[in-house]
Write an enzyme that holds these catalytic residues in place. Structure first.
Site, mmCIF file in Angstrom:
data_model
loop_
_atom_site.group_PDB
_atom_site.id
_atom_site.type_symbol
_atom_site.label_atom_id
_atom_site.label_comp_id
_atom_site.label_asym_id
_atom_site.label_seq_id
_atom_site.Cartn_x
_atom_site.Cartn_y
_atom_site.Cartn_z
ATOM 1 N N ARG A 151 39.736 59.606 0.851
ATOM 2 C CA ARG A 151 38.325 59.217 0.783
ATOM 3 C C ARG A 151 38.138 57.891 0.055
ATOM 4 N NH1 ARG A 151 35.577 60.062 -3.849
ATOM 5 N NH2 ARG A 151 33.537 60.368 -2.877
ATOM 6 N N ASP A 165 31.267 58.304 -7.750
ATOM 7 C CA ASP A 165 30.711 59.634 -7.979
ATOM 8 C C ASP A 165 31.279 60.221 -9.262
ATOM 9 O OD1 ASP A 165 32.995 60.913 -5.453
ATOM 10 O OD2 ASP A 165 33.252 59.866 -7.344
#
Ligand code: 4H4
Length: 228
Positions: A151, A165
């Protein structure tokens, strides 16, 4: 990025063929190849383990099939860093994921429940644990590492997604809300409806600090140290 995974349970990796990782493969941003360790055995029973020298219970992963499989994977992933999943490894963190995502390739050996011939570690670059608990096999850790690293590859996450995040730096993510504004009498914080982006950013930072202080005092202590 090319990721080769060496395992005795290739069927366990179906989750990597879904969703974001499937789209990444379609966009040629990521190539994952599974190698069945049993294909690298020489005997008719395709044995990958054997009894331990010196006695004792349990079986040990034989080094020959692993050496053969890594050698074969290296032919197609010559710059691949070799990772083995093991409860004795260094704890896998977001920082480690970032480091691995900068590699040209990875070759992940799924550790075994009984143990691995120590000579295997002579060809391993990183011994990695996903946490201080014991699983039945190294396949789930291999999927966790692959997912977390993949990712971070530019272009894998949809552009509106947030790479920035939880665990980026030391703070956990701030609280998030979506429609409706009121649900079961629970309201969205007014600040988020204000349109004042400066105030919203300040509120989010404060919330992230408060959430980290409550949920992860260890991370909060590290945050304060880095902030000072
Ligand atoms: C090794 C299980 C040894 C039991 C294992 C023993 C992890 C983890 C993991 C398969 C390996 C287990 N791998 N992070 N956590 N014989 N792998 O638990 O000592 O009981 O990465 S034993």
């Amino acid at each position: 990025m090319r990721i080769d995974i060496i395992t005795i349970f290739p069927g366990m990796f179906a989750p990597l063929e879904q969703s974001i990782l499937k789209r990444a493969a379609e966009k040629k941003l990521l190539e994952i190849k599974l190698w069945d360790l049993r294909d690298f055995t020489q005997d008719k029973h395709r044995k990958v383990d054997d009894t331990a020298y010196g006695g004792g219970k349990g079986m040990v992963f034989r080094c020959e099939p692993v050496f053969n499989a890594v050698s074969r994977a290296k032919n197609e992933n010559p710059c691949g860093k070799v990772i083995i999943t093991s409860p004795q490894g260094s704890l896998f963190t977001q920082e480690a994921a970032k480091k691995f995502s900068r590699e040209q390739g990875l070759i992940i050996i799924c550790g075994h429940y009984e143990g691995i011939d120590e000579r295997v570690f002579s060809i391993v670059d990183y011994e990695v644990s996903i946490g201080d608990y014991v699983l039945t096999g190294g396949e789930l850790p291999a999927m966790v590492i692959t997912d977390c690293v993949a990712r971070l590859i530019p272009g894998v996450l949809p552009k509106e997604a947030s790479v920035d995040d939880s665990f980026n730096g030391c703070l956990l993510d701030w609280p998030c809300y979506t429609k409706p504004e009121v649900f079961n009498g629970l309201r969205v914080p007014e600040i988020l409806l204000s349109g004042n982006h400066k105030k919203i950013a300040e509120w989010r930072c404060k919330q992230a600090e408060e959430r980290t202080r409550k949920k992860r005092p260890d991370l909060y202590k590290k945050y304060l140290k880095e902030k000072s």
